[in-house]
Design a protein around this motif. Structure first.
Motif, mmCIF file in Angstrom:
data_model
loop_
_atom_site.group_PDB
_atom_site.id
_atom_site.type_symbol
_atom_site.label_atom_id
_atom_site.label_comp_id
_atom_site.label_asym_id
_atom_site.label_seq_id
_atom_site.Cartn_x
_atom_site.Cartn_y
_atom_site.Cartn_z
ATOM 1 N N LEU A 600 0.774 -1.229 0.200
ATOM 2 C CA LEU A 600 -0.050 -0.219 -0.037
ATOM 3 C C LEU A 600 0.893 1.223 -0.151
ATOM 4 O O LEU A 600 0.414 2.263 -0.783
ATOM 5 C CB LEU A 600 -1.068 0.046 1.145
ATOM 6 C CG LEU A 600 -2.277 -0.744 0.907
ATOM 7 C CD1 LEU A 600 -2.871 -1.164 2.445
ATOM 8 C CD2 LEU A 600 -3.228 0.003 0.015
ATOM 9 N N HIS A 601 1.960 1.202 0.763
ATOM 10 C CA HIS A 601 2.908 2.274 0.813
ATOM 11 C C HIS A 601 3.267 2.687 -0.674
ATOM 12 O O HIS A 601 3.474 3.736 -1.230
ATOM 13 C CB HIS A 601 4.050 2.182 1.877
ATOM 14 C CG HIS A 601 4.351 3.614 2.231
ATOM 15 N ND1 HIS A 601 4.933 3.869 3.464
ATOM 16 C CD2 HIS A 601 4.643 4.713 1.465
ATOM 17 C CE1 HIS A 601 5.497 4.850 3.389
ATOM 18 N NE2 HIS A 601 5.409 5.440 2.129
ATOM 19 N N THR A 602 3.860 1.584 -1.275
ATOM 20 C CA THR A 602 4.528 1.729 -2.587
ATOM 21 C C THR A 602 3.330 2.195 -3.604
ATOM 22 O O THR A 602 3.559 2.993 -4.446
ATOM 23 C CB THR A 602 4.960 0.434 -3.151
ATOM 24 O OG1 THR A 602 5.925 -0.022 -2.124
ATOM 25 C CG2 THR A 602 5.593 0.571 -4.279
ATOM 26 N N ALA A 604 0.945 4.164 -2.895
ATOM 27 C CA ALA A 604 0.695 5.431 -2.683
ATOM 28 C C ALA A 604 1.594 6.457 -3.496
ATOM 29 O O ALA A 604 1.336 7.283 -4.017
ATOM 30 C CB ALA A 604 0.736 5.777 -1.166
ATOM 31 N N HIS A 605 2.781 5.806 -3.649
ATOM 32 C CA HIS A 605 3.904 6.542 -4.350
ATOM 33 C C HIS A 605 3.599 6.587 -5.951
ATOM 34 O O HIS A 605 3.531 7.439 -6.660
ATOM 35 C CB HIS A 605 5.279 6.028 -4.233
ATOM 36 C CG HIS A 605 5.855 6.556 -2.690
ATOM 37 N ND1 HIS A 605 7.123 6.556 -2.769
ATOM 38 C CD2 HIS A 605 5.310 6.488 -1.442
ATOM 39 C CE1 HIS A 605 7.360 6.832 -1.352
ATOM 40 N NE2 HIS A 605 6.339 6.985 -0.627
ATOM 41 N N VAL A 606 3.011 5.314 -6.375
ATOM 42 C CA VAL A 606 2.614 5.158 -7.740
ATOM 43 C C VAL A 606 1.567 6.029 -7.983
ATOM 44 O O VAL A 606 1.443 6.690 -8.906
ATOM 45 C CB VAL A 606 2.334 3.637 -7.984
ATOM 46 C CG1 VAL A 606 1.563 3.369 -9.453
ATOM 47 C CG2 VAL A 606 3.427 2.731 -7.749
ATOM 48 N N VAL A 702 9.827 10.373 -6.810
ATOM 49 C CA VAL A 702 10.765 10.516 -5.932
ATOM 50 C C VAL A 702 10.531 11.077 -4.446
ATOM 51 O O VAL A 702 10.159 12.163 -4.644
ATOM 52 C CB VAL A 702 12.183 10.850 -6.402
ATOM 53 C CG1 VAL A 702 12.090 12.420 -7.127
ATOM 54 C CG2 VAL A 702 13.365 10.690 -5.810
ATOM 55 N N GLN A 703 10.774 10.517 -3.303
ATOM 56 C CA GLN A 703 10.647 11.247 -2.224
ATOM 57 C C GLN A 703 11.568 10.798 -1.104
ATOM 58 O O GLN A 703 12.003 9.872 -1.177
ATOM 59 C CB GLN A 703 9.145 10.531 -1.570
ATOM 60 C CG GLN A 703 8.070 10.940 -2.624
ATOM 61 C CD GLN A 703 6.658 10.569 -1.797
ATOM 62 O OE1 GLN A 703 6.429 10.614 -0.608
ATOM 63 N NE2 GLN A 703 5.637 10.121 -2.564
ATOM 64 N N ALA A 704 11.652 11.424 -0.272
ATOM 65 C CA ALA A 704 12.422 11.218 0.812
ATOM 66 C C ALA A 704 11.233 10.480 1.754
ATOM 67 O O ALA A 704 10.197 10.876 2.264
ATOM 68 C CB ALA A 704 12.968 12.551 1.908
ATOM 69 N N CYS A 705 11.486 9.154 2.323
ATOM 70 C CA CYS A 705 10.673 8.546 2.747
ATOM 71 C C CYS A 705 11.126 7.448 3.717
ATOM 72 O O CYS A 705 12.194 6.713 3.308
ATOM 73 C CB CYS A 705 9.804 8.006 1.749
ATOM 74 S SG CYS A 705 8.463 6.940 2.396
ATOM 75 N N ALA A 706 10.633 7.066 4.750
ATOM 76 C CA ALA A 706 11.214 6.190 5.680
ATOM 77 C C ALA A 706 10.399 4.762 5.679
ATOM 78 O O ALA A 706 10.666 3.940 6.300
ATOM 79 C CB ALA A 706 11.364 7.057 7.029
ATOM 80 N N THR A 708 8.524 1.178 4.392
ATOM 81 C CA THR A 708 9.083 0.192 4.125
ATOM 82 C C THR A 708 8.501 -0.029 2.828
ATOM 83 O O THR A 708 7.499 0.205 2.340
ATOM 84 C CB THR A 708 8.569 -1.136 4.858
ATOM 85 O OG1 THR A 708 7.208 -1.269 4.551
ATOM 86 C CG2 THR A 708 9.061 -1.040 6.272
ATOM 87 N N HIS A 709 9.129 -0.360 1.828
ATOM 88 C CA HIS A 709 8.854 -0.441 0.389
ATOM 89 C C HIS A 709 8.934 -1.937 -0.551
ATOM 90 O O HIS A 709 10.026 -2.376 -0.090
ATOM 91 C CB HIS A 709 9.253 0.842 -0.530
ATOM 92 C CG HIS A 709 8.545 2.171 -0.366
ATOM 93 N ND1 HIS A 709 7.369 2.544 -0.834
ATOM 94 C CD2 HIS A 709 8.839 3.316 0.541
ATOM 95 C CE1 HIS A 709 7.022 3.434 -0.479
ATOM 96 N NE2 HIS A 709 7.687 3.977 0.539
ATOM 97 N N LEU A 710 8.345 -2.099 -1.494
ATOM 98 C CA LEU A 710 8.548 -3.181 -2.244
ATOM 99 C C LEU A 710 10.011 -3.000 -3.248
ATOM 100 O O LEU A 710 10.437 -1.743 -3.141
ATOM 101 C CB LEU A 710 7.579 -3.385 -3.317
ATOM 102 C CG LEU A 710 6.164 -3.479 -2.849
ATOM 103 C CD1 LEU A 710 5.159 -3.634 -3.596
ATOM 104 C CD2 LEU A 710 5.976 -4.758 -1.928
HETATM 105 ZN ZN LIG Z 1 6.452 7.074 1.407
#
Ligand SMILES: [Zn+2]
Ligand SMILES: [Zn+2]
Length: 760
Positions: A600-602, A604-606, A702-706, A708-710
């Protein structure tokens, strides 16, 4: 603790006695300046030759450069930066590009208010390297505290350019005040052709944000041109101060002031947006009566709305001084003030929208709606045929040499203005009923402000309606400032650390580097029996919009994971007690939940990237919340999404997922990351520290993000392709605007609930 004012007072006693210790006295003397004390305000200042009064208009009287510039060179706004940057490059400074007007690298302010804001807090603290050193920057700054003065005083703006001269000097290098002031003298004398005998340098003290220092303000003919601050001390809680690690030069000069001084035009607007002013004269048919304006402007400062309460009386006084009738004076000046305001407001909107802010009902962006409506109000009031979009286009063309980015976004403004104007018109229509009722019963200033704030009814609308029924109403002179005060720029809700972790070493974090979800660790501390701190962990704590992991430590359930100690320590919260200090534990993170969160986090970026491609570059993340069942992404958009737009976003997002792109996740030096990717990095908010973790989906987001991502966006879906549709389709859903029609941030929620379930 003493207030900053008291500290400045203490420092003043020292600087008064020993100026040579604090100010660039050597250079001032070399250039023939002498120290003098103002017989009016008592301040020390430096001047060539004799003078009893300092340069402050309060002491030396009104501006005396209007129609009589002391400068041998003439420059408009654009030429001012061209000449300044050329000279300073020769003097060893690096000219850098402006930072955005929305200060996304900070969490304590919405707008960039000064050039030093670019470098606070981390460059000034010494944590992050400056982009160049020394440097100069033409920083666009937003200031909405004088909205009601714009246009009328000839010198107020809602945005202006602060040319910054900055140096960041470590203790082993020389903080060379004499050189810094000498460089500014070169600008005044050579760059502007302003003879130094026209200039007065004031000794002053400066304090802000826990720092203390001294400064030299410089004036010519009653106009403050700039202020060179030497940041010297760090103020401790008990009011004592010590030398800053890094001494900082913070000179700020209004770019708008240079052309004004050099041209001596009646108002500062005519030389700072000359093509716009000309266009507006032509379109409105308003012609400045030069004679009246020239006589009026020296007194316009008296109308400073903030300080002056009895505005009608002031108008009468001014009219009397000019031997004019008040009505006549207002007729000559108010349309002009409206016209200049339109010019100023359009420029501010252009910069702000280009940098991703939108007129809104919340936070700092509320000011944009205020000025947009104020501009529309003038157009209405005077019945002008003026298009704000065209005014912005003219600004963008004029500003192109200094800010080429504006030409790229100016077309996007049309849609935003159209929608805002519709809202404005419909508010107006709705308000007629309310207004006539109000006019009968009467109202207080506070009611008037709240009428605008809750119903969008502006004083302009009110005045017009009143006129239609033959009544006259009084509007407080600082009306818009009062409204703006109701909307703090940033609402800070900082949670305090709930856990006492003093003396505990930072947790060794494994959740970025380790693929597997199990690990072995040692218990360092147990708080309240159930809160466990380990030496290392794979458990992700709640943060950056992403919910925490769950799992097991030995056979005990971990039900919550939080950060403490300023984010450096991870606290595992157990369902039941059973561990003690020194225990060895085997930890296992729940895979299903972690995968769901990562997907879900990934996603969100997409979706954020897709929204930007479909809706435009103004799209910023306004918030996001990722829990295992659904994700929500709030984006800044000027209206609710249409079905068609939603479909397009879904389609693009799905195509990208289907295609598959590797996601890179790297910890990078902040300075390098910012210069490579720009401030779009801070979609999710400001990130403290020297380094940031950059999550990049190449050519997409592209984001500064802490979080967890795929590793690859294709992992969002593991099912056959026909299921992709289910993942994101049905899921992008724009929350409707609120009932009164101007809740601004279109909240786009995407819920991948069903599909994620089917994935797991
Ligand atoms: Zn993020
Ligand atoms: Zn004075």
């Amino acid at each position: 603790m003493p207030t900053i004012k008291e500290l400045k007072g203490q420092l003043k006693q020292k600087t008064d006695k020993a100026p040579e210790k604090y100010y660039p006295v050597e250079k001032l003397k070399e250039k023939g300046f002498q120290r003098s004390r103002c017989k009016n305000c008592g301040k020390y200042f430096w001047v060539q030759g004799e003078s009893e009064l300092c340069g402050d208009p309060e002491c030396s009287g009104q501006y005396t450069f209007i129609g009589d510039s002391p400068c041998s060179k003439k420059m408009d706004f654009i030429k001012a930066w061209q000449e300044f940057s050329k000279l300073f490059e020769k003097l060893g400074y690096t000219p850098i590009k402006r930072y955005p007007v929305v200060a996304r690298w900070r969490d304590d302010t919405y707008w960039t208010n000064a050039s030093i804001y670019d470098f606070q807090p981390h460059v000034v603290s010494g944590l992050v390297e400056p982009p160049a050193n020394p440097l100069v920057v033409p920083q666009v700054c937003m200031r909405f505290n004088d909205i009601d003065n714009v246009g009328i005083t000839g010198r107020h703006y809602t945005s202006f350019v602060m040319i910054g001269q900055h140096a960041f000097v470590p203790p082993d290098q020389k903080f060379d005040k004499n050189q810094y002031i000498s460089d500014m003298m070169d600008w005044l004398e050579i760059g502007m052709g302003l003879p130094l005998h026209e200039v007065k340098f004031h000794e002053d003290q400066w304090g802000d944000g826990g720092n203390l220092g001294v400064c030299m303000e410089f004036f010519a003919r009653g106009l403050e041109i700039g202020n060179q601050v030497y940041m010297l001390y760090d103020v401790k809680d008990d009011g004592t101060y010590k030398d800053l690690n890094l001494k900082v030069l913070d000179m700020g000069m209004g770019q708008e002031r240079c052309p004004w001084m050099s041209m001596g035009t009646a108002t500062s607007y005519e030389c700072n947006f000359p093509t716009v002013v000309k266009k507006l004269y032509k379109e409105t048919g308003v012609k400045p009566n030069q004679d009246v304006i020239k006589r009026f402007l020296p007194y316009s400062g008296l109308l400073d709305m903030e300080e002056d309460k009895s505005i009608d009386k002031t108008w009468e006084e001014i009219a009397e001084k000019l031997s004019m009738d008040v009505k006549n004076l207002k007729e000559e000046t108010l349309p002009l003030a409206g016209l200049y305001s339109i010019g100023d407001h359009a420029r501010t909107l252009l910069f702000a929208i280009t940098d991703g802010a939108l007129p809104s009902n919340v936070g700092g962006a509320y000011n944009l709606r205020i000025i947009l409506r104020r501009a529309l109000g003038f157009i209405d009031e005077f019945g002008w045929d003026v298009s704000l979009q065209d005014v912005c286009r003219e600004h963008a063309a004029y500003l192109k040499p200094q800010y080429p980015e504006l030409t790229e976004t100016v077309d996007d403004l049309q849609k935003i203005f159209e929608i805002e104007e519709k809202r404005y018109q419909s508010t107006k229509a709705k308000s007629i009923k309310i207004v006539s009722r109000l006019l009968e019963k009467g109202f207080s200033d506070a009611e008037l402000v709240s009428l605008y704030d809750s119903n969008g009814i502006s004083p302009e609308i009110l005045k017009e309606e009143a006129k239609n029924i033959g009544k006259e109403i009084k509007v407080p002179a600082d009306f818009y400032s009062k409204v703006a005060e109701l909307h703090p720029e940033v609402e800070r809700a900082k949670k305090k650390d709930e856990f006492n972790v003093s003396g505990i070493q930072p947790t060794n974090i494994l959740y970025y580097s380790q693929k597997g979800l199990s690990f072995d660790a040692t218990v360092l501390k147990v708080i309240d029996k159930k809160k466990i701190i380990l030496d290392k962990t794979v458990f992700f704590p709640t943060g950056g919009g992403q919910e925490h992991d769950i799992g097991k430590l030995n056979d005990l359930n971990v039900i919550d994971v939080q950060k403490a100690g300023g984010g450096t320590v991870v606290v595992h919260i157990l369902e039941k007690s059973g561990l003690k200090k020194g225990d060895k534990v085997h930890g296992v993170v729940d895979k299903n939940r972690r995968m769901a969160l990562s997907k879900l986090h990934t996603a969100a970026h997409v979706i954020g990237g897709a929204a930007r491609k479909v809706l435009g570059s103004h799209i910023w993340q306004a918030g996001s919340q990722i829990d295992p069942n659904k994700g929500r992404l709030d984006i800044t958009h000027y209206k609710a999404l249409t079905e068609d737009e939603k479909k397009q976003i879904e389609k693009l997002a799905n195509e990208t997922i289907k295609k598959g792109t590797k996601i890179s996740k790297n910890v990078k030096n902040k300075k390098e990351a910012e210069s490579k990717y720009g401030f779009t990095l801070y979609q999710g908010g400001a990130i403290p520290g020297k380094d940031i973790r950059v999550v990049e989906i190449p050519s997409w987001d592209v984001q500064a993000c802490a979080g967890t991502h795929l590793d690859n966006v294709s992992e969002i879906i593991e099912k056959p392709i026909h299921n992709i549709a289910n993942t994101v389709v049905d899921t992008v859903d724009a929350v409707m605007e609120s009932a009164n029609g101007y809740k601004q941030v279109a909240e786009t929620a995407f819920e991948t609930m069903e599909s994620i379930k089917c994935l797991l």
